[in-house]
Scaffold this motif. Structure first.
Motif, PDB file in Angstrom:
ATOM      1  N   ARG A  81      56.770 -42.285  21.927  1.00 17.67           N
ATOM      2  CA  ARG A  81      56.672 -43.659  21.446  1.00 17.67           C
ATOM      3  C   ARG A  81      58.084 -44.176  21.284  1.00 17.67           C
ATOM      4  NH1 ARG A  81      51.400 -43.686  18.158  1.00 17.67           N
ATOM      5  NH2 ARG A  81      50.767 -41.527  18.426  1.00 17.67           N
ATOM      6  N   CYS A  82      58.261 -45.441  21.546  1.00 19.93           N
ATOM      7  CA  CYS A  82      59.603 -46.008  21.517  1.00 19.93           C
ATOM      8  C   CYS A  82      59.532 -47.411  20.915  1.00 19.93           C
ATOM      9  CB  CYS A  82      60.148 -46.045  22.940  1.00 19.93           C
ATOM     10  SG  CYS A  82      61.879 -46.432  23.057  1.00 19.93           S
ATOM     11  N   ASN A  83      60.432 -47.702  20.012  1.00 13.93           N
ATOM     12  CA  ASN A  83      60.488 -49.022  19.395  1.00 13.93           C
ATOM     13  C   ASN A  83      60.587 -50.094  20.480  1.00 13.93           C
ATOM     14  OD1 ASN A  83      61.425 -51.427  18.025  1.00 13.93           O
ATOM     15  ND2 ASN A  83      61.959 -50.100  16.314  1.00 13.93           N
ATOM     16  N   THR A  84      59.842 -51.170  20.306  1.00 12.84           N
ATOM     17  CA  THR A  84      59.838 -52.234  21.317  1.00 12.84           C
ATOM     18  C   THR A  84      61.212 -52.859  21.511  1.00 12.84           C
ATOM     19  OG1 THR A  84      59.154 -53.848  19.638  1.00 12.84           O
ATOM     20  CG2 THR A  84      57.407 -52.820  20.960  1.00 12.84           C
ATOM     21  N   LYS A  85      62.080 -52.752  20.517  1.00 16.69           N
ATOM     22  CA  LYS A  85      63.428 -53.316  20.610  1.00 16.69           C
ATOM     23  C   LYS A  85      64.358 -52.483  21.487  1.00 16.69           C
ATOM     24  CE  LYS A  85      63.050 -54.931  15.872  1.00 16.69           C
ATOM     25  NZ  LYS A  85      63.560 -54.747  14.514  1.00 16.69           N
ATOM     26  N   ARG A  86      64.029 -51.229  21.700  1.00 18.81           N
ATOM     27  CA  ARG A  86      64.918 -50.306  22.429  1.00 18.81           C
ATOM     28  C   ARG A  86      64.663 -50.364  23.930  1.00 18.81           C
ATOM     29  NH1 ARG A  86      64.229 -45.671  17.999  1.00 18.81           N
ATOM     30  NH2 ARG A  86      65.922 -46.319  16.635  1.00 18.81           N
ATOM     31  N   THR A  87      64.986 -51.483  24.525  1.00 19.05           N
ATOM     32  CA  THR A  87      64.685 -51.666  25.949  1.00 19.05           C
ATOM     33  C   THR A  87      65.464 -50.692  26.837  1.00 19.05           C
ATOM     34  OG1 THR A  87      66.295 -53.463  26.052  1.00 19.05           O
ATOM     35  CG2 THR A  87      64.000 -54.080  25.671  1.00 19.05           C
ATOM     36  N   GLU A  88      66.682 -50.328  26.428  1.00 22.84           N
ATOM     37  CA  GLU A  88      67.433 -49.338  27.206  1.00 22.84           C
ATOM     38  C   GLU A  88      66.721 -47.992  27.196  1.00 22.84           C
ATOM     39  OE1 GLU A  88      71.227 -49.438  25.311  1.00 22.84           O
ATOM     40  OE2 GLU A  88      71.766 -51.353  26.193  1.00 22.84           O
TER      41      GLU A  88
ATOM     42  N   ILE B 132      50.954 -51.423  17.258  1.00 30.67           N
ATOM     43  CA  ILE B 132      51.644 -51.814  16.035  1.00 30.67           C
ATOM     44  C   ILE B 132      51.509 -50.631  15.083  1.00 30.67           C
ATOM     45  CG2 ILE B 132      51.679 -53.387  14.070  1.00 30.67           C
ATOM     46  CD1 ILE B 132      50.462 -55.511  15.921  1.00 30.67           C
ATOM     47  N   ALA B 133      52.608 -50.192  14.510  1.00 31.16           N
ATOM     48  CA  ALA B 133      52.592 -49.046  13.607  1.00 31.16           C
ATOM     49  C   ALA B 133      52.507 -49.539  12.159  1.00 31.16           C
ATOM     50  CB  ALA B 133      53.842 -48.202  13.799  1.00 31.16           C
ATOM     51  N   PHE B 134      51.614 -48.953  11.408  1.00 31.55           N
ATOM     52  CA  PHE B 134      51.462 -49.251   9.996  1.00 31.55           C
ATOM     53  C   PHE B 134      51.822 -47.997   9.213  1.00 31.55           C
ATOM     54  CE2 PHE B 134      48.462 -51.936  12.244  1.00 31.55           C
ATOM     55  CZ  PHE B 134      48.605 -53.169  11.605  1.00 31.55           C
TER      56      PHE B 134
END
Length: 143
Positions: free
Chosen positions: A112-119, A136-138
Motif C-alpha cells: 500500500r502506498c500513500n496517494t501523495k507518493r507518486t514517485e 481510504i484508511a481509517f
C-alpha cells in the motif's frame, strides 16, 4: 555492491533515521523494540541494505490472512536513503521479501502506498506491481 541481510538490533539507529525520511519519527528504543518483535515472529521479515558498510535502506514484510482471500505477504514499509536512490536497492530489498514469501508458500505480494507518493507509485510499477484498488484508511485510538 549491495548486501541484503536480515535486520538486527545493531541496525536500530540507522533504521530510525531512515524511517524519518519515510515520514515516521521513531526513536532508537522504539525501533529496537520493533526489530525484536519482528525477529521473534514467524509471520514477519525485515531486511536492511548495506552499501559501503552503511545501512542505506530497509524493508518489512508480513504474512497476512484474510477470510475472503488467499494468504499474501504485504510490504509494511520500504525506504532507501535519498542519497542512494535509483541504484536498484529498493528492488533488491523487494527480492528479499519475495524470497521469504515463496519460502512460506505465498503466491502474492502486496504493498500500500500513500496517494501523495507518486514517485513511489512509479517505483512499484517499475518493480512489477500493478495497481489493484484505491482505499481510504481509517484508524481508531484504543484506550
Amino acid at each position: 555492491m549491495v548486501e541484503i541481510r536480515v535486520i538486527t538490533e545493531k541496525d536500530a539507529e540507522s533504521v530510525a533515521g531512515l524511517s524519518t525520511q519515510l515520514g515516521y519519527d521513531s526513536n532508537i528504543e522504539q525501533i529496537l523494540f520493533r526489530i525484536r518483535q519482528i525477529n521473534n515472529s514467524n509471520e514477519n521479515c525485515a531486511y536492511v541494505a548495506i552499501f559501503e558498510n552503511k545501512v542505506v535502506g530497509w524493508i518489512h514484510g508480513f504474512y497476512t490472512l484474510r477470510l475472503e482471500s488467499d494468504p499474501f505477504v504485504e510490504i509494511g514499509g520500504l525506504v532507501v536513503d535519498a542519497a542512494y536512490r535509483n541504484l536498484k536497492i529498493g528492488k533488491q530489498l523487494i527480492e528479499g521479501v519475495k524470497l521469504w514469501a515463496e519460502q512460506h508458500q505465498v503466491k502474492k505480494l502486496k504493498v500500500r502506498c500513500n496517494t501523495k507518493r507518486t514517485e513511489s507509485h512509479q517505483f512499484y510499477e517499475r518493480a512489477g506491481f500493478k495497481e489493484h484498488k484505491r482505499q481510504i484508511a481509517f484508524e481508531m485510538e484504543l484506550d
